[in-house]
Motif scaffolding. Structure first.
Motif, mmCIF file in Angstrom:
data_model
loop_
_atom_site.group_PDB
_atom_site.id
_atom_site.type_symbol
_atom_site.label_atom_id
_atom_site.label_comp_id
_atom_site.label_asym_id
_atom_site.label_seq_id
_atom_site.Cartn_x
_atom_site.Cartn_y
_atom_site.Cartn_z
ATOM 1 N N ALA A 180 59.183 35.980 1.762
ATOM 2 C CA ALA A 180 59.137 34.734 2.521
ATOM 3 C C ALA A 180 58.345 33.669 1.780
ATOM 4 C CB ALA A 180 58.524 34.991 3.903
ATOM 5 N N LEU A 181 57.215 34.049 1.188
ATOM 6 C CA LEU A 181 56.391 33.081 0.468
ATOM 7 C C LEU A 181 57.107 32.574 -0.780
ATOM 8 C CD1 LEU A 181 53.709 31.615 0.235
ATOM 9 C CD2 LEU A 181 52.793 33.600 -0.989
ATOM 10 N N GLN A 182 57.726 33.483 -1.527
ATOM 11 C CA GLN A 182 58.456 33.063 -2.715
ATOM 12 C C GLN A 182 59.600 32.124 -2.352
ATOM 13 O OE1 GLN A 182 59.785 36.462 -4.978
ATOM 14 N NE2 GLN A 182 58.041 36.322 -6.362
ATOM 15 N N GLY A 183 60.353 32.469 -1.308
ATOM 16 C CA GLY A 183 61.456 31.614 -0.895
ATOM 17 C C GLY A 183 60.987 30.237 -0.469
ATOM 18 N N LEU A 184 59.857 30.176 0.247
ATOM 19 C CA LEU A 184 59.333 28.887 0.708
ATOM 20 C C LEU A 184 58.920 28.010 -0.466
ATOM 21 C CD1 LEU A 184 58.376 27.015 2.985
ATOM 22 C CD2 LEU A 184 56.208 28.268 2.978
ATOM 23 N N VAL A 185 58.190 28.574 -1.414
ATOM 24 C CA VAL A 185 57.703 27.784 -2.550
ATOM 25 C C VAL A 185 58.864 27.266 -3.393
ATOM 26 C CG1 VAL A 185 56.365 27.884 -4.676
ATOM 27 C CG2 VAL A 185 55.471 28.949 -2.604
ATOM 28 N N ARG A 186 59.795 28.138 -3.729
ATOM 29 C CA ARG A 186 60.925 27.712 -4.566
ATOM 30 C C ARG A 186 61.806 26.711 -3.841
ATOM 31 N NH1 ARG A 186 62.012 33.961 -6.062
ATOM 32 N NH2 ARG A 186 60.447 34.167 -7.716
ATOM 33 N N MET A 187 62.046 26.941 -2.556
ATOM 34 C CA MET A 187 62.892 26.021 -1.800
ATOM 35 C C MET A 187 62.239 24.645 -1.681
ATOM 36 S SD MET A 187 63.689 26.027 2.178
ATOM 37 C CE MET A 187 62.047 25.342 2.285
ATOM 38 N N PHE A 188 60.933 24.618 -1.430
ATOM 39 C CA PHE A 188 60.232 23.345 -1.286
ATOM 40 C C PHE A 188 60.273 22.566 -2.600
ATOM 41 C CE2 PHE A 188 56.404 20.671 -0.698
ATOM 42 C CZ PHE A 188 56.765 20.068 0.503
ATOM 43 N N ALA A 189 60.121 23.251 -3.725
ATOM 44 C CA ALA A 189 60.175 22.572 -5.019
ATOM 45 C C ALA A 189 61.555 21.975 -5.271
ATOM 46 C CB ALA A 189 59.811 23.557 -6.136
ATOM 47 N N VAL A 190 62.599 22.714 -4.928
ATOM 48 C CA VAL A 190 63.964 22.204 -5.123
ATOM 49 C C VAL A 190 64.241 21.024 -4.201
ATOM 50 C CG1 VAL A 190 66.411 22.797 -4.909
ATOM 51 C CG2 VAL A 190 64.836 24.400 -5.986
ATOM 52 N N LEU A 191 63.782 21.093 -2.954
ATOM 53 C CA LEU A 191 63.989 19.984 -2.026
ATOM 54 C C LEU A 191 63.288 18.717 -2.515
ATOM 55 C CD1 LEU A 191 63.679 21.648 1.499
ATOM 56 C CD2 LEU A 191 65.750 20.989 0.275
ATOM 57 N N LEU A 192 62.076 18.850 -3.024
ATOM 58 C CA LEU A 192 61.361 17.686 -3.555
ATOM 59 C C LEU A 192 62.105 17.095 -4.751
ATOM 60 C CD1 LEU A 192 57.582 18.672 -3.389
ATOM 61 C CD2 LEU A 192 58.833 17.077 -1.932
ATOM 62 N N LEU A 193 62.638 17.950 -5.614
ATOM 63 C CA LEU A 193 63.400 17.473 -6.763
ATOM 64 C C LEU A 193 64.649 16.721 -6.316
ATOM 65 C CD1 LEU A 193 63.936 17.365 -9.817
ATOM 66 C CD2 LEU A 193 65.041 19.604 -9.610
ATOM 67 N N LEU A 194 65.382 17.284 -5.354
ATOM 68 C CA LEU A 194 66.590 16.623 -4.862
ATOM 69 C C LEU A 194 66.262 15.299 -4.181
ATOM 70 C CD1 LEU A 194 68.519 19.694 -3.392
ATOM 71 C CD2 LEU A 194 69.003 18.470 -5.518
ATOM 72 N N GLU A 195 65.189 15.274 -3.408
ATOM 73 C CA GLU A 195 64.797 14.030 -2.743
ATOM 74 C C GLU A 195 64.409 12.969 -3.771
ATOM 75 O OE1 GLU A 195 64.165 11.309 0.205
ATOM 76 O OE2 GLU A 195 65.077 13.297 0.385
ATOM 77 N N GLY A 196 63.685 13.362 -4.797
ATOM 78 C CA GLY A 196 63.330 12.414 -5.846
ATOM 79 C C GLY A 196 64.552 11.857 -6.555
ATOM 80 N N LEU A 197 65.525 12.713 -6.850
ATOM 81 C CA LEU A 197 66.751 12.251 -7.502
ATOM 82 C C LEU A 197 67.543 11.303 -6.602
ATOM 83 C CD1 LEU A 197 67.978 15.558 -9.207
ATOM 84 C CD2 LEU A 197 66.907 13.581 -10.301
ATOM 85 N N SER A 198 67.570 11.586 -5.296
ATOM 86 C CA SER A 198 68.290 10.697 -4.379
ATOM 87 C C SER A 198 67.610 9.336 -4.276
ATOM 88 C CB SER A 198 68.397 11.344 -2.999
ATOM 89 O OG SER A 198 67.143 11.362 -2.343
ATOM 90 N N LEU A 199 66.275 9.310 -4.291
ATOM 91 C CA LEU A 199 65.548 8.034 -4.266
ATOM 92 C C LEU A 199 65.840 7.217 -5.521
ATOM 93 C CD1 LEU A 199 62.090 9.164 -2.822
ATOM 94 C CD2 LEU A 199 63.843 7.812 -1.661
ATOM 95 N N VAL A 200 65.879 7.894 -6.656
ATOM 96 C CA VAL A 200 66.209 7.192 -7.896
ATOM 97 C C VAL A 200 67.628 6.631 -7.834
ATOM 98 C CG1 VAL A 200 66.594 7.503 -10.375
ATOM 99 C CG2 VAL A 200 64.586 8.514 -9.290
ATOM 100 N N GLY A 201 68.566 7.426 -7.311
ATOM 101 C CA GLY A 201 69.944 6.949 -7.221
ATOM 102 C C GLY A 201 70.126 5.805 -6.241
ATOM 103 N N ASN A 202 69.326 5.785 -5.169
ATOM 104 C CA ASN A 202 69.506 4.740 -4.155
ATOM 105 C C ASN A 202 68.795 3.438 -4.479
ATOM 106 O OD1 ASN A 202 71.154 6.183 -2.366
ATOM 107 N ND2 ASN A 202 69.402 7.154 -1.359
#
Length: 267
Positions: A243-265
């Protein structure tokens, strides 16, 4: 004459990086396998898979849908009121609704829906997969000629994707409706201006980024916890560790995707 025990040299950074790359590639391979199975018609021919998918889709969506919709409604009313009052004080009332739609619909609601589904559904499901794997449940299924990936992993992944998209779509509808009512009330007079503002915000490029971001969010919160649960090995393997590994990796990917979407918008 006694000699002190020789200290083992610390592992080289290159070896650690190579080990990390191998683990990451192994997880990516498993994720690709699950994605291919989801797109393979033969996977949908298993009656047990369809039954498990229907059960998980219901259990992962229906219990949290009312609470998240209420949360989105309260968030919309509060943010709309704050933005409208602030814009009026600076003489920028014409930009208030556009700011609310950009902040809520484009950014906050998809990310909040993904995190909500992850914490309530997909991370616990990934931990449950890790526990079943450690207890030998998957080996027992393979001994019976059954595929644990198709019958146990795939339904949970698809249910996570379905729950995230459903929560995000319904909450966006609720947010846009309440934002209009908060500003114009139950009148149709403001509808032409509201639709023009929507057309100004949701250009083709912004709409494409919004759809892709929502789909990638749903894939991230559905795949990463399950892959972490299925890849648990070694002496530290446990439900909590998965559960901890999944949370950390998922949160990092979500932050990366959100950052890329902000750059695109906005850039």
């Amino acid at each position: 004459m006694s000699t002190a025990p020789l200290r083992q040299p610390p592992p080289q950074a290159g070896l650690l990086l190579l080990q990390w790359c191998r683990q990451a590639w192994s997880r990516l391979q498993f994720g690709f396998i699950v994605a291919v199975l989801a797109l393979t018609p033969s996977s949908w021919g298993h009656r047990s898979m369809r039954a498990a998918l229907a059960r998980h889709a219901w259990l992962d969506t229906a219990p949290i849908l009312p609470g998240f919709t209420l949360l989105a409604a309260l968030l919309t009313l509060v943010i709309t009121r704050i933005v409208v009052v602030t814009a009026q004080s600076y003489g920028l009332s014409q930009y208030a609704l556009e700011m609310v739609v950009r902040v809520l619909v484009l950014e906050l609601i998809p990310l909040t829906a993904a995190l909500f589904v992850a914490l309530r559904c997909t991370i616990p499901n990934g931990a449950a997969l890790a526990e079943m794997r450690l207890r030998g449940h998957f080996r027992a299924m393979e001994a019976q000629g059954r595929d644990p990936v198709v019958e146990e992993v795939l339904p949970r992944v698809l249910a996570g994707v379905f729950a995230t998209i459903t929560l995000a779509a319904l909450s966006c509808i609720v947010a846009t409706t309440l934002a209009y009512l908060a500003v114009y009330g139950a009148r149709l007079a403001g509808l032409p201006a509201y639709t023009r503002m929507f057309g100004h915000v949701f250009t083709p490029s912004v709409s494409l980024i919004f759809v892709l971001k929502t789909l990638l969010f749903s894939a991230a919160v559905a795949f990463i916890p399950m892959v972490s649960g299925m890849q648990q090995t070694g002496p530290h393997a446990s439900r909590e560790h998965a559960a901890l590994q999944g949370l950390v990796r998922m949160f990092a990917v979500l932050l990366l995707l959100e950052g890329l979407s902000l750059v695109g918008n906005y850039y």
